[in-house]
Scaffold this motif. Structure first.
Motif, mmCIF file in Angstrom:
data_model
loop_
_atom_site.group_PDB
_atom_site.id
_atom_site.type_symbol
_atom_site.label_atom_id
_atom_site.label_comp_id
_atom_site.label_asym_id
_atom_site.label_seq_id
_atom_site.Cartn_x
_atom_site.Cartn_y
_atom_site.Cartn_z
ATOM 1 N N UNK A 51 15.474 1.884 10.786
ATOM 2 C CA UNK A 51 14.628 1.917 9.610
ATOM 3 C C UNK A 51 13.346 2.694 9.885
ATOM 4 N N UNK A 52 12.786 2.505 11.075
ATOM 5 C CA UNK A 52 11.583 3.258 11.453
ATOM 6 C C UNK A 52 11.877 4.752 11.473
ATOM 7 N N UNK A 53 13.045 5.135 11.975
ATOM 8 C CA UNK A 53 13.437 6.551 11.977
ATOM 9 C C UNK A 53 13.433 7.096 10.549
ATOM 10 N N UNK A 54 13.996 6.321 9.615
ATOM 11 C CA UNK A 54 14.037 6.752 8.212
ATOM 12 C C UNK A 54 12.637 6.989 7.667
ATOM 13 N N UNK A 55 11.732 6.061 7.934
ATOM 14 C CA UNK A 55 10.354 6.227 7.459
ATOM 15 C C UNK A 55 9.713 7.466 8.074
ATOM 16 N N UNK A 56 9.878 7.636 9.376
ATOM 17 C CA UNK A 56 9.251 8.777 10.043
ATOM 18 C C UNK A 56 9.851 10.101 9.589
ATOM 19 N N UNK A 57 11.131 10.091 9.272
ATOM 20 C CA UNK A 57 11.755 11.309 8.736
ATOM 21 C C UNK A 57 11.143 11.667 7.383
ATOM 22 N N UNK A 58 10.856 10.665 6.581
ATOM 23 C CA UNK A 58 10.286 10.900 5.256
ATOM 24 C C UNK A 58 8.897 11.514 5.325
ATOM 25 N N UNK A 59 8.159 11.207 6.385
ATOM 26 C CA UNK A 59 6.800 11.754 6.508
ATOM 27 C C UNK A 59 6.700 12.838 7.581
ATOM 28 N N UNK A 60 7.845 13.199 8.165
ATOM 29 C CA UNK A 60 7.897 14.347 9.073
ATOM 30 C C UNK A 60 7.247 14.144 10.422
ATOM 31 N N UNK A 109 0.821 -1.219 0.000
ATOM 32 C CA UNK A 109 0.000 0.000 0.000
ATOM 33 C C UNK A 109 0.850 1.261 0.000
ATOM 34 N N UNK A 110 2.167 1.097 0.231
ATOM 35 C CA UNK A 110 3.100 2.226 0.326
ATOM 36 C C UNK A 110 2.695 3.200 1.438
ATOM 37 N N UNK A 111 2.200 2.623 2.525
ATOM 38 C CA UNK A 111 1.808 3.432 3.691
ATOM 39 C C UNK A 111 3.002 3.562 4.629
ATOM 40 N N UNK A 112 3.739 4.659 4.500
ATOM 41 C CA UNK A 112 4.971 4.836 5.270
ATOM 42 C C UNK A 112 4.711 4.841 6.776
ATOM 43 N N UNK A 113 3.624 5.477 7.196
ATOM 44 C CA UNK A 113 3.332 5.538 8.629
ATOM 45 C C UNK A 113 3.135 4.122 9.193
ATOM 46 N N UNK A 114 2.317 3.331 8.505
ATOM 47 C CA UNK A 114 2.048 1.978 9.004
ATOM 48 C C UNK A 114 3.251 1.061 8.826
ATOM 49 N N UNK A 153 7.984 13.884 13.797
ATOM 50 C CA UNK A 153 9.100 14.059 14.725
ATOM 51 C C UNK A 153 8.858 13.402 16.078
ATOM 52 N N UNK A 154 7.620 13.391 16.535
ATOM 53 C CA UNK A 154 7.353 12.770 17.835
ATOM 54 C C UNK A 154 7.673 11.278 17.803
ATOM 55 N N UNK A 155 7.387 10.621 16.660
ATOM 56 C CA UNK A 155 7.693 9.204 16.535
ATOM 57 C C UNK A 155 9.202 8.971 16.423
ATOM 58 N N UNK A 156 9.892 9.906 15.787
ATOM 59 C CA UNK A 156 11.356 9.814 15.700
ATOM 60 C C UNK A 156 11.957 9.859 17.095
ATOM 61 N N UNK A 157 11.415 10.732 17.934
ATOM 62 C CA UNK A 157 11.900 10.838 19.317
ATOM 63 C C UNK A 157 11.712 9.506 20.040
ATOM 64 N N UNK A 158 10.550 8.879 19.865
ATOM 65 C CA UNK A 158 10.308 7.586 20.502
ATOM 66 C C UNK A 158 11.322 6.544 20.035
#
Length: 259
Positions: free
Chosen positions: A202-211, A170-175, A213-218
């Motif tokens: 890898x999760x950091x990379x995905x979250x960076x792509x969709x901006x 599905x190319x759902x970066x968040x999921x 930041x709160x998830x990147x911190x986690x």
């Protein structure tokens, strides 16, 4: 198997206390403010009263159940059951799957994992029959969460990988990021720190792509937690500082100063 004591977004409290005290506050920064959540609840209650279409009413009751789960689980269950009854009456399968998922989460929060697993499985079956790939991915993720809580890491990983495959299609970066994060949790509990670090990076990379930041911190705190447990305080400190920097950029200065 012994059930894990922590789950998914491991905020590095133990490591932070030892290496970077100011970051302990990050455990609490990203929950919705009480007044904001109360406003959403009031809005949903008014919308339910005003709704004329049964499908809309079922959807709104499910939304309200979701919002109430951390505040009043009894009312959350009442609304989920009412939404399920209405959805069944009008044969609204999306509403049924949503209600079943809400009930699964409520039972999970109670520690009744058997019931939670049954409700997630029923929701998954409906979504498969409908061809709802996004919903199917969410149900698989929920089932994986239950197995992780039960300490059945192989079954957790099996369901997370299925969910990841669907979300990649599905190319759902968040999921995708959420699945990879939870796969990292499995490896963490299995003591496979290199694989856990690989997943969380890898999760950091995905979250960076969709901006997000709160998830990147986690994720940074997850990574820092591992470095702390591996007795690598310098690496842990570097990662926690990155988390602190992002938190400051997001405007959480008051909370950070309180630490």
């Amino acid at each position: 198997m012994e059930a894990p004591k922590k789950l998914f977004y491991f905020i590095g409290v133990k490591a932070a206390l030892k290496y970077c005290k100011a970051l302990v506050i990050l455990s609490f920064l990203y929950f919705p403010a009480a007044y904001s959540q109360n406003a959403r609840i009031e809005k949903l209650l008014k919308a339910i009263d005003a709704a004329t279409a049964d499908t809309t009413r079922a959807e709104l009751m499910n939304d309200l159940s979701y919002q109430l789960q951390g505040i009043d689980p009894v009312k959350a269950m009442d609304y989920a059951e009412s939404a399920l009854e209405l959805s069944a009456k009008i044969n609204y399968r999306d509403g049924k799957a949503y209600s079943l998922t809400n009930l699964a989460n409520i039972y999970s929060n109670r520690g009744d994992y058997k019931e939670a697993l049954e409700y997630h499985t029923m929701a998954l079956q409906i979504r498969k029959e409908k061809g709802d790939k996004q919903g199917e991915g969410k149900s698989l993720l929920g089932i994986g969460n239950i197995y992780l809580l039960l300490g059945n890491y192989n079954k957790a990983l099996e369901n997370y990988l299925k969910a990841l495959k669907i979300n990649e299609e599905l190319k759902s970066k968040h999921d995708m990021a959420f699945c990879v994060n939870n796969i990292g949790a499995v490896y963490y509990y299995q003591g496979n720190y290199p694989k856990a670090l690989e997943c969380w990076n890898q999760a950091v990379t995905y979250y960076e792509e969709i901006g997000e930041k709160d998830e990147i911190i986690s994720c940074f705190n997850n990574i820092g937690n591992i470095y702390g447990e591996q007795n690598q305080p310098q690496k842990a400190l570097e990662v926690f500082r990155e988390a602190l920097k992002l938190s400051t950029e997001m405007g959480d200065k008051q909370s950070i100063a309180a630490a």
